[in-house]
Design a protein around this motif. Structure first.
Motif, PDB file in Angstrom:
ATOM      1  N   LYS A 160      42.907 -25.793 -38.358  1.00 16.53           N
ATOM      2  CA  LYS A 160      43.378 -25.718 -39.751  1.00 16.53           C
ATOM      3  C   LYS A 160      42.205 -25.964 -40.677  1.00 16.53           C
ATOM      4  N   LYS A 162      40.842 -26.441 -44.636  1.00 14.29           N
ATOM      5  CA  LYS A 162      41.261 -26.787 -45.988  1.00 14.29           C
ATOM      6  C   LYS A 162      40.650 -25.771 -46.946  1.00 14.29           C
ATOM      7  N   ASP A 187      45.105 -24.704 -45.356  1.00 10.26           N
ATOM      8  CA  ASP A 187      45.888 -25.668 -46.142  1.00 10.26           C
ATOM      9  C   ASP A 187      45.237 -25.841 -47.508  1.00 10.26           C
ATOM     10  N   ASN A 189      46.710 -27.647 -50.121  1.00  5.47           N
ATOM     11  CA  ASN A 189      47.138 -28.903 -50.762  1.00  5.47           C
ATOM     12  C   ASN A 189      47.400 -28.746 -52.266  1.00  5.47           C
ATOM     13  N   GLU A 212      49.246 -22.969 -46.127  1.00  3.91           N
ATOM     14  CA  GLU A 212      50.052 -24.154 -46.404  1.00  3.91           C
ATOM     15  C   GLU A 212      49.883 -24.591 -47.861  1.00  3.91           C
ATOM     16  N   ASP A 237      54.398 -28.030 -47.248  1.00  2.00           N
ATOM     17  CA  ASP A 237      54.164 -29.397 -46.763  1.00  2.00           C
ATOM     18  C   ASP A 237      54.647 -30.378 -47.845  1.00  2.00           C
ATOM     19  N   GLU A 238      53.830 -30.610 -48.881  1.00  2.00           N
ATOM     20  CA  GLU A 238      54.159 -31.590 -49.931  1.00  2.00           C
ATOM     21  C   GLU A 238      55.516 -31.352 -50.590  1.00  2.00           C
ATOM     22  N   LYS A 261      56.884 -33.669 -41.204  1.00  2.00           N
ATOM     23  CA  LYS A 261      56.210 -34.967 -41.221  1.00  2.00           C
ATOM     24  C   LYS A 261      57.306 -36.004 -41.365  1.00  2.00           C
TER      25      LYS A 261
HETATM   26 MG    MG Z   1      49.138 -30.144 -45.695  1.00  2.00          MG
END
Ligand code: MG
Ligand code: OSB
Length: 352
Positions: A160, A162, A187, A189, A212, A237-238, A261
């Motif tokens: 993965k 970022k 990802d 974020n 992501e 995700d978040e 998660k």
């Molecule tokens: Mg993430």
């Protein structure tokens, strides 16, 4: 089972390398380990994955410790539980604080599996015996290619990366193309928040298996718009704090895949409801990491043993982040996978 005792231990360790993302530079990790005991002295372990400041979610190490010790522990102590699903009802009056609730609730699941003498992965209905490993490569773009090469050398087959609008999309495309045997995730974020859709579309042809969380946690419409224009699957995700958020993602077609998660969702019970829903709705799932120690990782490995969890998660070797992990044995990646422990419960002892 009578919950006869509950104990909290602080763990604080430097990371082998700083973990640098658009959100935060993490150099040191503090977590709280939760130990619950039944009347026979059996123990169950949980790990609270809140960070020291609220950069990923609202919770913090200090705040979650207060909630676990002063609010949740009194609700649980001296209670008789038939099954770990009963914890949710005991905690129902407490708003939010998912990571705190999850840490305590997960310790109870471990305890119950141990009382039955079965591995946690078996207790929850898992089928896999080995879990494919996955690692995250974060940081400066000139270090990307050498870091990816090093992780491939350690046996990882899923990496993965970022990303942010400042990342060189062409560089990533060539990196992905140069390693066709590797499954790459990206990802963001939330870093594409407020940016034109075209900036995200620049990454659509890079060859990622998924992207992501391009936008902010509440930016559902931006995710829906991106999803309708992109061929790369969108993964949230978040944005996913609860079962209701997963339903919302499905209704608004804001994503194709979610990161599980347990800390963010509030524990095993909520996560298992999410897993069932996603199976029925054909939403892809994988288990995400939190720069955590072996207790949380062992729970995550059990979760990844479920047949519905088909995509490779954030499962790195204990030595990836830590000089020494807090579990024994440590968690080892061999030939790109992690063998599940067949010992009762999470299958790992504490060395703290
Ligand atoms: Mg993430
Ligand atoms: O966004 O997935 C994330 C770590 C901390 C908080 C959020 C995230 C991450 C990671 C690290 O990406 C994954 C890992 O622990 O292996």
């Amino acid at each position: 089972a009578l919950i006869a005792g509950i104990e909290f231990r602080k763990v604080n360790q430097p990371l082998n390398q700083p973990f640098i993302t658009v959100l935060q530079k993490v150099q040191e990790r503090e977590v709280t380990i939760v130990i619950v005991r039944d009347a026979e002295g059996r123990e169950g372990y949980g790990e609270c994955v809140a960070f020291d400041t609220p950069w990923y979610t609202e919770e913090t190490v200090t705040g979650s410790r207060f909630v676990m010790e002063q609010v949740l522990a009194p609700l649980l102590l001296n209670e008789r539980l038939e099954h770990p699903t009963g914890v949710e009802r005991l905690f129902s009056k407490v708003k939010g604080n998912h990571m705190a609730k999850a840490a305590v609730e997960m310790a109870i699941w471990d305890l119950f599996a141990k009382r039955q003498g079965v591995p946690l992965h078996e207790f929850i209905g898992g089928v896999r015996k080995t879990i494919p490993a996955g690692v995250v490569v974060a940081g400066e773009s000139d270090a990307l290619a050498p870091n990816v090469k090093a992780e491939i050398g350690r046996g990882y087959r899923r990496i993965k990366l970022k990303i942010s609008p400042e990342t060189d999309a062409a560089l990533l495309k060539s990196l992905v193309a140069a390693n066709p045997e590797i499954l790459f995730y990206a990802d963001a974020n939330g870093s594409f928040s407020g940016r034109a859709l075209e900036e995200l579309l620049a990454f659509d042809q890079a060859g990622f298996a998924l992207i992501e969380q391009p936008y902010g946690e509440q930016e559902w419409e931006a995710h829906s718009a991106a999803r309708s224009k992109m061929t790369t699957p969108i993964c949230l995700d978040e944005s996913i704090h609860s079962f209701d958020d997963v339903k919302r993602m499905a209704e608004q077609q804001a994503g194709d895949i979610i990161v599980l998660k347990m800390g963010r969702l509030g524990g095993w019970s909520e996560t298992l409801k999410v897993v069932e829903f996603c199976r029925n709705e054909q939403i892809g799932m994988w288990v995400g990491g939190m720069i955590e120690f072996g207790v949380s990782k062992a729970h995550n490995l059990a979760l990844a043993s479920l047949p519905e969890v088909k995509l490779t998660g954030d499962f790195s070797d204990s030595g990836h982040f830590w000089q020494i992990d807090i579990v024994s044995p440590e968690i080892r990646v061999e030939h790109g996978e992690i063998k599940l422990s067949e010992s009762p419960g999470i299958g790992y002892g504490l060395n703290i």
